[in-house]
Design a protein around this motif. Structure first.
Motif, PDB file in Angstrom:
ATOM      1  N   ASP A 111     -10.026  13.055  -3.042  1.00 21.17           N
ATOM      2  CA  ASP A 111     -10.846  13.729  -2.015  1.00 21.17           C
ATOM      3  C   ASP A 111     -10.919  15.235  -2.235  1.00 21.17           C
ATOM      4  N   SER A 112      -9.836  15.825  -2.781  1.00 22.05           N
ATOM      5  CA  SER A 112      -9.822  17.283  -2.999  1.00 22.05           C
ATOM      6  C   SER A 112     -10.901  17.698  -3.992  1.00 22.05           C
ATOM      7  N   VAL A 113     -11.132  16.854  -5.009  1.00 18.89           N
ATOM      8  CA  VAL A 113     -12.160  17.157  -6.012  1.00 18.89           C
ATOM      9  C   VAL A 113     -13.543  17.033  -5.375  1.00 18.89           C
ATOM     10  N   VAL A 114     -13.742  15.972  -4.595  1.00 13.32           N
ATOM     11  CA  VAL A 114     -15.020  15.782  -3.892  1.00 13.32           C
ATOM     12  C   VAL A 114     -15.249  16.942  -2.925  1.00 13.32           C
ATOM     13  N   GLU A 115     -14.168  17.374  -2.254  1.00  8.68           N
ATOM     14  CA  GLU A 115     -14.251  18.476  -1.293  1.00  8.68           C
ATOM     15  C   GLU A 115     -14.642  19.783  -1.977  1.00  8.68           C
ATOM     16  N   PHE A 116     -14.151  19.985  -3.188  1.00 10.66           N
ATOM     17  CA  PHE A 116     -14.494  21.165  -3.978  1.00 10.66           C
ATOM     18  C   PHE A 116     -16.015  21.255  -4.164  1.00 10.66           C
ATOM     19  N   ILE A 117     -16.638  20.129  -4.517  1.00  8.01           N
ATOM     20  CA  ILE A 117     -18.094  20.107  -4.716  1.00  8.01           C
ATOM     21  C   ILE A 117     -18.818  20.161  -3.364  1.00  8.01           C
ATOM     22  N   ARG A 118     -18.273  19.483  -2.364  1.00 12.19           N
ATOM     23  CA  ARG A 118     -18.921  19.497  -1.036  1.00 12.19           C
ATOM     24  C   ARG A 118     -18.999  20.918  -0.475  1.00 12.19           C
ATOM     25  N   GLN A 119     -17.864  21.609  -0.507  1.00 15.99           N
ATOM     26  CA  GLN A 119     -17.862  22.972   0.047  1.00 15.99           C
ATOM     27  C   GLN A 119     -18.756  23.896  -0.782  1.00 15.99           C
ATOM     28  N   ALA A 120     -18.776  23.682  -2.098  1.00 16.36           N
ATOM     29  CA  ALA A 120     -19.656  24.505  -2.946  1.00 16.36           C
ATOM     30  C   ALA A 120     -21.119  24.293  -2.578  1.00 16.36           C
ATOM     31  N   SER A 121     -21.451  23.062  -2.157  1.00 15.35           N
ATOM     32  CA  SER A 121     -22.861  22.747  -1.874  1.00 15.35           C
ATOM     33  C   SER A 121     -23.375  23.450  -0.616  1.00 15.35           C
ATOM     34  N   PRO A 172       0.832  -1.211   0.000  1.00 18.64           N
ATOM     35  CA  PRO A 172       0.000   0.000   0.000  1.00 18.64           C
ATOM     36  C   PRO A 172       0.863   1.255   0.000  1.00 18.64           C
ATOM     37  N   PHE A 173       0.302   2.347  -0.507  1.00 20.06           N
ATOM     38  CA  PHE A 173       0.994   3.631  -0.418  1.00 20.06           C
ATOM     39  C   PHE A 173      -0.003   4.659   0.115  1.00 20.06           C
ATOM     40  N   LYS A 174       0.515   5.796   0.584  1.00 21.46           N
ATOM     41  CA  LYS A 174      -0.355   6.851   1.100  1.00 21.46           C
ATOM     42  C   LYS A 174      -0.521   7.922   0.035  1.00 21.46           C
ATOM     43  N   ALA A 175      -1.749   8.170  -0.353  1.00 17.65           N
ATOM     44  CA  ALA A 175      -2.005   9.278  -1.283  1.00 17.65           C
ATOM     45  C   ALA A 175      -1.880  10.592  -0.516  1.00 17.65           C
ATOM     46  N   TYR A 176      -1.434  11.629  -1.204  1.00 16.74           N
ATOM     47  CA  TYR A 176      -1.175  12.927  -0.573  1.00 16.74           C
ATOM     48  C   TYR A 176      -2.318  13.894  -0.850  1.00 16.74           C
ATOM     49  N   GLN A 177      -2.652  14.678   0.158  1.00 18.31           N
ATOM     50  CA  GLN A 177      -3.622  15.770  -0.025  1.00 18.31           C
ATOM     51  C   GLN A 177      -3.095  17.015   0.680  1.00 18.31           C
ATOM     52  N   PRO A 178      -2.839  18.094  -0.072  1.00 13.82           N
ATOM     53  CA  PRO A 178      -2.406  19.327   0.599  1.00 13.82           C
ATOM     54  C   PRO A 178      -3.455  19.749   1.626  1.00 13.82           C
ATOM     55  N   GLU A 179      -3.001  20.156   2.792  1.00  9.67           N
ATOM     56  CA  GLU A 179      -3.967  20.497   3.854  1.00  9.67           C
ATOM     57  C   GLU A 179      -4.884  21.649   3.428  1.00  9.67           C
ATOM     58  N   GLU A 180      -4.399  22.524   2.533  1.00 15.80           N
ATOM     59  CA  GLU A 180      -5.234  23.647   2.088  1.00 15.80           C
ATOM     60  C   GLU A 180      -6.486  23.187   1.329  1.00 15.80           C
ATOM     61  N   LEU A 181      -6.442  21.934   0.809  1.00 21.65           N
ATOM     62  CA  LEU A 181      -7.562  21.425   0.024  1.00 21.65           C
ATOM     63  C   LEU A 181      -8.408  20.424   0.808  1.00 21.65           C
ATOM     64  N   ASP A 182      -8.185  20.328   2.132  1.00 22.53           N
ATOM     65  CA  ASP A 182      -8.967  19.354   2.900  1.00 22.53           C
ATOM     66  C   ASP A 182     -10.200  20.019   3.520  1.00 22.53           C
ATOM     67  N   SER A 183     -10.953  19.241   4.280  1.00 26.65           N
ATOM     68  CA  SER A 183     -12.246  19.714   4.796  1.00 26.65           C
ATOM     69  C   SER A 183     -12.102  20.727   5.928  1.00 26.65           C
ATOM     70  N   ASP A 184     -10.877  20.895   6.448  1.00 25.05           N
ATOM     71  CA  ASP A 184     -10.669  21.871   7.537  1.00 25.05           C
ATOM     72  C   ASP A 184     -10.299  23.253   7.018  1.00 25.05           C
ATOM     73  N   HIS A 185     -10.188  23.393   5.698  1.00 27.44           N
ATOM     74  CA  HIS A 185      -9.763  24.673   5.131  1.00 27.44           C
ATOM     75  C   HIS A 185     -10.745  25.110   4.045  1.00 27.44           C
ATOM     76  N   ASN A 186     -10.774  26.410   3.809  1.00 27.89           N
ATOM     77  CA  ASN A 186     -11.640  26.954   2.766  1.00 27.89           C
ATOM     78  C   ASN A 186     -10.957  26.753   1.411  1.00 27.89           C
ATOM     79  N   ILE A 187     -11.512  25.849   0.624  1.00 32.31           N
ATOM     80  CA  ILE A 187     -10.869  25.471  -0.640  1.00 32.31           C
ATOM     81  C   ILE A 187     -10.872  26.635  -1.636  1.00 32.31           C
TER      82      ILE A 187
END
Length: 725
Positions: free
Chosen positions: A354-364, A320-335
């Motif tokens: 998750d960053s793409v899903v987060e983009f739509i989630r925050q927009a909603s 397994p490997f760990k996928a990376y997500q910049p913290e600025e694009l996570d659910s704790d920050h305003n994307i």
């Protein structure tokens, strides 16, 4: 010189279907490669089967239809449909032999050595035999439906991709021993691979259990022969479009009709009697070339299930490997604040989807968001994006979604989601007459202090949170104003009658992407003639458009250096003297399905970087709505170039197309091994670990543990036989 060369000479082209089979051979190579973990090799062999099934359902079915109506036109390589059909079946028969020799001589013995056994009934212990006997009586017997086949009861309909038993029987008291026939479908509601008691990794296939006890379905009859068979039918969707108002109904009607398509491939046990084989061929109206005699279990897709069922051998899977997500694009920050600062490039699956899903989630839920517009080509069965689009509509935002209900083999899923989105209050459109919408676009319109601002996501892959774990794709988040205007115009074009006179930054199919790339190649020819350096680098799934290949030949003839990474179909030939000597083609087949499309043009040091949803196939350039977009931010443009360069120097999973049309592995002598996919996965893990460590709280502080990485589904090629993804 170019004026003297006929760049459309059929000898300069490889047939599209045969090139696709070459790709599936490269997948088969991964199953045979002992450097791959054993259970992954087992999965690769299963993938060769699912690839072939889809290829036959669509591409071979199309050739069969053209042959039936005696169409004599030829493809770019000069072959008629009848000649192509013959060549495809010949090559597929060879592939079948290799698939089953890989299974029987290599994979099953290797599995046996580690205590994983696929058993026949004769090999079972008493306890295991009693188990299958109970399983048959308690589970299978009530569900099984034997279908007699005689003068009063016609041969039953055999559904596409179903496993069936054909039986030859006689009546006990019949002195003449008159032969009777019956058919029995193996029910798909049960697992194909059954775990046996007594050992953790001993299995039997469901059809073996049914065969052993099938006589209990035919009381007072003697079973003379039981043989397994499977059919693959023409499953292409034929929707005539006058307008899109009733497109949903037409698609649903066609989904029902295509279940009864012509039989394109019949697979039978290799030990089937001549009598039974002849009967199946006659009843199913199958051409002799289309009959495949199988030396082992029919339908190797069960291998994916077998590999997944094995316990205690995680060491025989990819680590397994760990996928990376910049913290600025996570659910704790305003994307939106993050995108306002600068553009963001994501390379999936190494960067989290998750960053793409987060983009739509925050927009909603963002109070300042006025509208969301999105194209959906393939989404997962339980898509979070659909859920957030519905939530946005319920929160009073204007939500417009283009759902492509003609997305091959996802039609049913997409019809379902289109209905759901409408119920949730979204405005759903079904695309343009005669065109599939294959572009990957999201637009969020937000009211801010300085006025309206548009936020955009554009990608090379689908908005599918499941396939994003094993398809490599690139995506861009931006609020560039020119791009925002272009994307707005695209949505207006899709939903209304608007035809923008020009686009600022984007290039749109039909026509626009073809014209743009042709212009770039013409420009490259001018540079070379002026003795200025120029380098073209492209990466795509498939290259089959004749005009585009002819233009690449013309550029090569002029002296333009062209590097191509083409995962699947490649109808271009390398090494043709005076024509393609300046073109090099690589293909990468590995752990992840290479799906990103990259177009790089270096004119005397001026590097232009583009990403696209489109391959260089005629349908993508002529009959689809696709987008090609620039990466304008210098650091991100450099990152795309670096990504390409790392893939180009891959010497583990790369095959190079030689002048004879063969794909050869790279000679690695004296060079350190570089597996580009492994390299990107390692880089992502390092970034994720570094980010986690930098956020680690002081001793004694409370913190939430990270969620375990999601299990990755089996890689499944997007169709290159019908390549839709």
């Amino acid at each position: 010189m170019s004026s003297k060369v006929d760049f459309k000479n059929p000898n300069y082209y490889t047939n599209r279907e045969l090139s696709w089979l070459d790709f599936n051979y490269r997948v088969l190579d991964e199953a045979r490669d002992k450097a791959n973990p054993l259970l992954e090799r087992v999965k690769f062999l299963g993938i060769t089967q699912s690839n072939l099934d889809e290829f036959f359902m669509v591409r071979v079915a199309s050739l069969a239809k053209l042959t039936e109506v005696k169409y004599e036109g030829t493809d770019a390589s000069g072959l008629t449909p009848a000649e192509q059909l013959k060549a495809v079946n010949d090559k597929s028969h060879d592939m079948l032999v290799k698939q089953y020799s890989t299974l029987n001589r290599s994979l099953l013995p290797a599995l046996n050595q580690i205590g994983v056994h696929l058993l026949s009934v004769d090999e079972l212990s008493d306890r295991q035999f009693q188990f299958i006997k109970g399983y048959f009586h308690d589970e299978l017997y009530p569900v099984l439906t034997p279908m007699a086949d005689d003068s009063s009861r016609p041969f039953p309909f055999i559904s596409n991709d179903s496993l069936n038993l054909s039986l030859r029987i006689t009546k006990n008291d019949d002195e003449d021993e008159k032969t009777l026939y019956a058919t029995l479908q193996v029910p798909s509601i049960f697992p194909r691979v059954i775990r046996l008691p007594g050992a953790p990794n001993e299995f039997i296939l469901i059809e073996e259990i049914i065969k052993r006890f099938v006589n209990q379905l035919f009381i007072n009859y003697d079973i003379k022969e039981v043989s397994t068979f499977r059919v693959i039918r023409d499953m292409d969707l034929d929707v005539a479009e006058e307008d899109t108002s009733d497109l949903l109904k037409k698609v649903q009607q066609q989904l029902k009709l295509r279940e009864h398509g012509q039989v394109i491939r019949l697979e039978v046990d290799s030990d089937i009697s001549k009598k039974l084989r002849k009967r199946l061929v006659k009843e199913l109206q199958t051409e002799e070339d289309s009959v495949y005699e199988v030396n082992g279990p029919i339908d190797l897709t069960f291998l994916n299930k077998l590999a997944s069922a094995v316990v205690g051998h995680d060491d025989l899977l990819y680590p397994p490997f760990k996928a990376y997500q910049p913290e600025e694009l996570d659910s704790d920050h305003n994307i939106f604040e993050a995108i306002k600062q600068h553009d963001w490039l994501m390379q999936h699956p190494y960067d989290k989807f998750d960053s793409v899903v987060e983009f739509i989630r925050q927009a909603s839920i963002d109070k300042e968001v006025l509208a969301i517009k999105m194209t959906l080509y393939r989404v997962s069965g339980d898509s979070p994006i659909i859920k957030y689009l519905g939530r946005a509509a319920q929160n009073g935002k204007q939500v417009t979604v283009l759902v492509e209900v003609k997305a091959r083999f996802d039609e049913e899923n997409n019809v379902h989601w289109a209905r759901q989105l409408e119920k949730m209050g979204c405005h759903v459109i079904y695309g343009l007459v005669g065109l599939k919408t294959h572009s990957k676009l999201s637009l969020v319109v937000r009211r801010e202090e300085n006025g309206i601002r548009r936020y955009i996501h554009m990608g090379t892959g689908n908005y599918n949170d499941v396939t994003a774990h094993f398809y490599t794709d690139l995506g861009l988040l931006t609020c560039n104003n020119d791009i925002g205007i272009d994307v707005t115009n695209i949505f207006n074009m899709l939903s209304g009658y608007s035809r923008p006179p020009y686009f600022h930054q984007l290039h749109i199919s039909p026509r626009g992407i073809r014209d743009f790339i042709m212009d770039r190649l013409d420009e490259a020819i001018k540079y070379v003639k002026a003795d200025r350096p120029v380098h073209i680098q492209m990466k795509m799934n498939s290259l089959s458009d004749q005009d585009m290949i002819a233009k690449l030949y013309e550029a090569s003839t002029a002296g333009v250096a062209i590097d191509l990474i083409v995962r699947g179909i490649c109808c271009l030939k390398t090494g043709i003297p005076g024509v393609s000597e300046n073109i090099t083609v690589h293909s990468i087949v590995g752990r992840f399905l290479e799906h990103s499309r990259i177009y790089l043009f270096n004119f005397d040091g001026e590097q232009q970087v583009y990403l696209s949803s489109a391959d260089l196939m005629t349908r993508n350039l002529n009959r689809r709505v696709e987008q090609l977009f620039p990466v304008l931010q210098p650091d991100l443009a450099k990152r795309v170039v670096d990504i390409y360069e790392i893939m180009w120097t891959d010497n583990v999973k790369t095959r190079t197309l030689d002048k004879d049309g063969d794909y050869k592995r790279v000679d690695r002598r004296g060079r350190a091994p570089l597996d580009s996919q492994e390299y990107f996965a390692d880089q992502a893990t390092k970034l994720a670990d570094a980010q986690q460590n930098s956020q680690r709280p002081k001793s004694g502080a409370q913190f939430q543990p990270m969620m375990s990485p999601q299990n990755q589904p089996d890689p499944f090629t997007d169709d290159d036989g019908s390549d839709e993804a």
